[in-house]
Design a protein around this motif. Structure first.
Motif, PDB file in Angstrom:
ATOM      1  N   SER A  35       8.961   8.297   6.792  1.00 57.76           N
ATOM      2  CA  SER A  35       8.482   7.452   5.711  1.00 57.76           C
ATOM      3  C   SER A  35       9.022   6.041   5.891  1.00 57.76           C
ATOM      4  CB  SER A  35       8.905   8.009   4.356  1.00 57.76           C
ATOM      5  OG  SER A  35      10.303   8.015   4.238  1.00 57.76           O
ATOM      6  N   LYS A  36       8.316   5.092   5.313  1.00 59.68           N
ATOM      7  CA  LYS A  36       8.705   3.695   5.387  1.00 59.68           C
ATOM      8  C   LYS A  36       8.348   3.038   4.064  1.00 59.68           C
ATOM      9  CE  LYS A  36       8.166  -0.462   8.155  1.00 59.68           C
ATOM     10  NZ  LYS A  36       7.547  -1.064   9.331  1.00 59.68           N
ATOM     11  N   ASN A  37       9.192   2.114   3.607  1.00 62.95           N
ATOM     12  CA  ASN A  37       8.934   1.410   2.358  1.00 62.95           C
ATOM     13  C   ASN A  37       8.319   0.049   2.635  1.00 62.95           C
ATOM     14  OD1 ASN A  37       9.979   3.448   0.820  1.00 62.95           O
ATOM     15  ND2 ASN A  37      12.012   2.543   0.650  1.00 62.95           N
ATOM     16  N   TYR A  38       7.305  -0.298   1.842  1.00 63.24           N
ATOM     17  CA  TYR A  38       6.638  -1.593   1.930  1.00 63.24           C
ATOM     18  C   TYR A  38       6.700  -2.275   0.577  1.00 63.24           C
ATOM     19  CZ  TYR A  38       4.517   0.151   6.261  1.00 63.24           C
ATOM     20  OH  TYR A  38       4.307   0.650   7.518  1.00 63.24           O
ATOM     21  N   HIS A  39       6.957  -3.573   0.573  1.00 63.72           N
ATOM     22  CA  HIS A  39       6.896  -4.364  -0.646  1.00 63.72           C
ATOM     23  C   HIS A  39       5.467  -4.884  -0.774  1.00 63.72           C
ATOM     24  CE1 HIS A  39      11.298  -4.853  -1.506  1.00 63.72           C
ATOM     25  NE2 HIS A  39      11.309  -4.313  -0.293  1.00 63.72           N
ATOM     26  N   ALA A  40       4.835  -4.631  -1.922  1.00 61.87           N
ATOM     27  CA  ALA A  40       3.441  -5.020  -2.104  1.00 61.87           C
ATOM     28  C   ALA A  40       3.280  -5.824  -3.392  1.00 61.87           C
ATOM     29  CB  ALA A  40       2.550  -3.783  -2.156  1.00 61.87           C
ATOM     30  N   HIS A  41       2.330  -6.756  -3.384  1.00 60.08           N
ATOM     31  CA  HIS A  41       2.065  -7.613  -4.537  1.00 60.08           C
ATOM     32  C   HIS A  41       1.209  -6.861  -5.555  1.00 60.08           C
ATOM     33  CE1 HIS A  41       1.622 -11.353  -6.686  1.00 60.08           C
ATOM     34  NE2 HIS A  41       0.320 -11.211  -6.697  1.00 60.08           N
ATOM     35  N   ASP A  42       1.663  -6.839  -6.797  1.00 59.15           N
ATOM     36  CA  ASP A  42       0.952  -6.198  -7.913  1.00 59.15           C
ATOM     37  C   ASP A  42       0.835  -7.241  -9.013  1.00 59.15           C
ATOM     38  OD1 ASP A  42      -0.102  -4.511  -9.820  1.00 59.15           O
ATOM     39  OD2 ASP A  42       1.778  -3.454 -10.201  1.00 59.15           O
ATOM     40  N   GLU A  43      -0.279  -7.980  -9.035  1.00 59.08           N
ATOM     41  CA  GLU A  43      -0.440  -9.150  -9.893  1.00 59.08           C
ATOM     42  C   GLU A  43      -0.180  -8.866 -11.366  1.00 59.08           C
ATOM     43  OE1 GLU A  43      -0.834 -12.924 -11.007  1.00 59.08           O
ATOM     44  OE2 GLU A  43      -0.965 -12.319  -8.918  1.00 59.08           O
ATOM     45  N   ASN A  44      -0.700  -7.742 -11.883  1.00 63.06           N
ATOM     46  CA  ASN A  44      -0.602  -7.457 -13.315  1.00 63.06           C
ATOM     47  C   ASN A  44       0.539  -6.501 -13.663  1.00 63.06           C
ATOM     48  OD1 ASN A  44      -2.907  -9.043 -13.730  1.00 63.06           O
ATOM     49  ND2 ASN A  44      -4.217  -7.310 -13.229  1.00 63.06           N
ATOM     50  N   SER A  45       1.341  -6.127 -12.702  1.00 61.90           N
ATOM     51  CA  SER A  45       2.451  -5.184 -12.900  1.00 61.90           C
ATOM     52  C   SER A  45       1.994  -3.926 -13.628  1.00 61.90           C
ATOM     53  CB  SER A  45       3.586  -5.860 -13.674  1.00 61.90           C
ATOM     54  OG  SER A  45       4.082  -6.963 -12.975  1.00 61.90           O
ATOM     55  N   GLU A  46       0.881  -3.350 -13.155  1.00 57.79           N
ATOM     56  CA  GLU A  46       0.305  -2.203 -13.844  1.00 57.79           C
ATOM     57  C   GLU A  46       0.744  -0.854 -13.292  1.00 57.79           C
ATOM     58  OE1 GLU A  46      -4.021  -1.709 -12.937  1.00 57.79           O
ATOM     59  OE2 GLU A  46      -3.739  -3.647 -11.944  1.00 57.79           O
ATOM     60  N   PHE A  47       1.357  -0.814 -12.107  1.00 55.54           N
ATOM     61  CA  PHE A  47       1.723   0.462 -11.498  1.00 55.54           C
ATOM     62  C   PHE A  47       3.190   0.766 -11.714  1.00 55.54           C
ATOM     63  CE2 PHE A  47      -1.955  -1.051  -9.078  1.00 55.54           C
ATOM     64  CZ  PHE A  47      -2.825   0.001  -9.350  1.00 55.54           C
ATOM     65  N   LYS A  48       3.472   2.029 -12.005  1.00 53.17           N
ATOM     66  CA  LYS A  48       4.819   2.504 -12.293  1.00 53.17           C
ATOM     67  C   LYS A  48       5.241   3.511 -11.226  1.00 53.17           C
ATOM     68  CE  LYS A  48       4.785   0.139 -16.040  1.00 53.17           C
ATOM     69  NZ  LYS A  48       5.170  -1.227 -15.779  1.00 53.17           N
ATOM     70  N   PRO A  49       6.527   3.820 -11.122  1.00 54.88           N
ATOM     71  CA  PRO A  49       6.974   4.806 -10.135  1.00 54.88           C
ATOM     72  C   PRO A  49       6.251   6.144 -10.286  1.00 54.88           C
ATOM     73  CG  PRO A  49       8.846   3.631 -11.012  1.00 54.88           C
ATOM     74  CD  PRO A  49       7.648   3.187 -11.811  1.00 54.88           C
ATOM     75  N   GLY A  50       5.824   6.692  -9.157  1.00 52.53           N
ATOM     76  CA  GLY A  50       5.085   7.955  -9.150  1.00 52.53           C
ATOM     77  C   GLY A  50       3.584   7.783  -8.997  1.00 52.53           C
ATOM     78  N   ASP A  51       3.069   6.560  -9.184  1.00 49.13           N
ATOM     79  CA  ASP A  51       1.634   6.311  -9.049  1.00 49.13           C
ATOM     80  C   ASP A  51       1.247   6.264  -7.568  1.00 49.13           C
ATOM     81  OD1 ASP A  51       1.576   6.088 -11.771  1.00 49.13           O
ATOM     82  OD2 ASP A  51       1.417   3.905 -11.811  1.00 49.13           O
ATOM     83  N   MET A  52       0.050   6.780  -7.263  1.00 48.26           N
ATOM     84  CA  MET A  52      -0.493   6.728  -5.906  1.00 48.26           C
ATOM     85  C   MET A  52      -1.290   5.431  -5.764  1.00 48.26           C
ATOM     86  SD  MET A  52      -0.844   8.467  -3.036  1.00 48.26           S
ATOM     87  CE  MET A  52      -0.468  10.120  -3.521  1.00 48.26           C
ATOM     88  N   VAL A  53      -0.994   4.643  -4.730  1.00 49.02           N
ATOM     89  CA  VAL A  53      -1.679   3.361  -4.544  1.00 49.02           C
ATOM     90  C   VAL A  53      -2.120   3.189  -3.096  1.00 49.02           C
ATOM     91  CG1 VAL A  53      -0.470   2.176  -6.405  1.00 49.02           C
ATOM     92  CG2 VAL A  53       0.484   2.119  -4.119  1.00 49.02           C
ATOM     93  N   TRP A  54      -3.084   2.303  -2.893  1.00 47.44           N
ATOM     94  CA  TRP A  54      -3.542   1.894  -1.572  1.00 47.44           C
ATOM     95  C   TRP A  54      -3.162   0.431  -1.415  1.00 47.44           C
ATOM     96  CZ3 TRP A  54      -5.600   5.653  -4.364  1.00 47.44           C
ATOM     97  CH2 TRP A  54      -5.983   6.829  -3.698  1.00 47.44           C
ATOM     98  N   ILE A  55      -2.522   0.111  -0.291  1.00 45.47           N
ATOM     99  CA  ILE A  55      -2.108  -1.263  -0.046  1.00 45.47           C
ATOM    100  C   ILE A  55      -2.815  -1.786   1.196  1.00 45.47           C
ATOM    101  CG2 ILE A  55       0.116  -1.039  -1.205  1.00 45.47           C
ATOM    102  CD1 ILE A  55       1.453  -0.656   1.470  1.00 45.47           C
ATOM    103  N   GLU A  56      -3.032  -3.099   1.210  1.00 48.51           N
ATOM    104  CA  GLU A  56      -3.750  -3.738   2.302  1.00 48.51           C
ATOM    105  C   GLU A  56      -2.946  -4.924   2.804  1.00 48.51           C
ATOM    106  OE1 GLU A  56      -7.385  -6.260   1.549  1.00 48.51           O
ATOM    107  OE2 GLU A  56      -8.301  -4.514   2.516  1.00 48.51           O
ATOM    108  N   GLU A  57      -2.987  -5.141   4.109  1.00 49.00           N
ATOM    109  CA  GLU A  57      -2.304  -6.279   4.704  1.00 49.00           C
ATOM    110  C   GLU A  57      -2.817  -7.589   4.121  1.00 49.00           C
ATOM    111  OE1 GLU A  57      -0.827  -6.062   9.242  1.00 49.00           O
ATOM    112  OE2 GLU A  57      -2.949  -5.784   8.919  1.00 49.00           O
ATOM    113  N   SER A  58      -1.922  -8.556   3.966  1.00 47.65           N
ATOM    114  CA  SER A  58      -2.326  -9.878   3.499  1.00 47.65           C
ATOM    115  C   SER A  58      -1.404 -10.921   4.129  1.00 47.65           C
ATOM    116  CB  SER A  58      -2.250  -9.953   1.969  1.00 47.65           C
ATOM    117  OG  SER A  58      -0.912  -9.823   1.554  1.00 47.65           O
ATOM    118  N   LYS A  59      -1.660 -12.154   3.834  1.00 48.17           N
ATOM    119  CA  LYS A  59      -0.787 -13.193   4.373  1.00 48.17           C
ATOM    120  C   LYS A  59       0.591 -13.078   3.718  1.00 48.17           C
ATOM    121  CE  LYS A  59      -1.984 -16.732   1.034  1.00 48.17           C
ATOM    122  NZ  LYS A  59      -2.374 -18.105   0.821  1.00 48.17           N
TER     123      LYS A  59
END
Length: 82
Positions: free
Chosen positions: A39-63
């Motif tokens: 496993s590896k941890n990634y820091h991802a931008h969440d504009e509205n701070s809507e996701f909490k620990p335990g939520d399943m998310v999809w992240i995409e590369e960005s600048k």
């Protein structure tokens, strides 16, 4: 070149507009032929701070947005609370 998309679970939301996402991968060891989980941890931008620990998310590369943040949350499924 298309942007990479990864699926993972939010493990932390303590920072403002940032979530830490754990992405698990499985592969077969080249010599022992045993399935290994990494496993590896990634820091991802969440504009509205809507996701909490335990939520399943999809992240995409960005600048790059900061020293550690190079990914953006594109969609997610919030954990059901009973």
């Amino acid at each position: 070149m298309p942007k990479r998309t990864l699926q993972g679970v939010v493990v932390s939301d303590k920072q403002t507009k940032t979530v830490v996402v754990r992405v698990d991968r499985r592969f077969t060891h080249p010599i022992y032929k045993k399935t290994i989980r990494r496993s590896k941890n990634y820091h991802a931008h969440d504009e509205n701070s809507e996701f909490k620990p335990g939520d399943m998310v999809w992240i995409e590369e960005s600048k790059p947005m900061s020293k550690l943040k190079h990914w953006t949350v594109v969609r997610g499924e919030q954990k059901k609370t009973a």
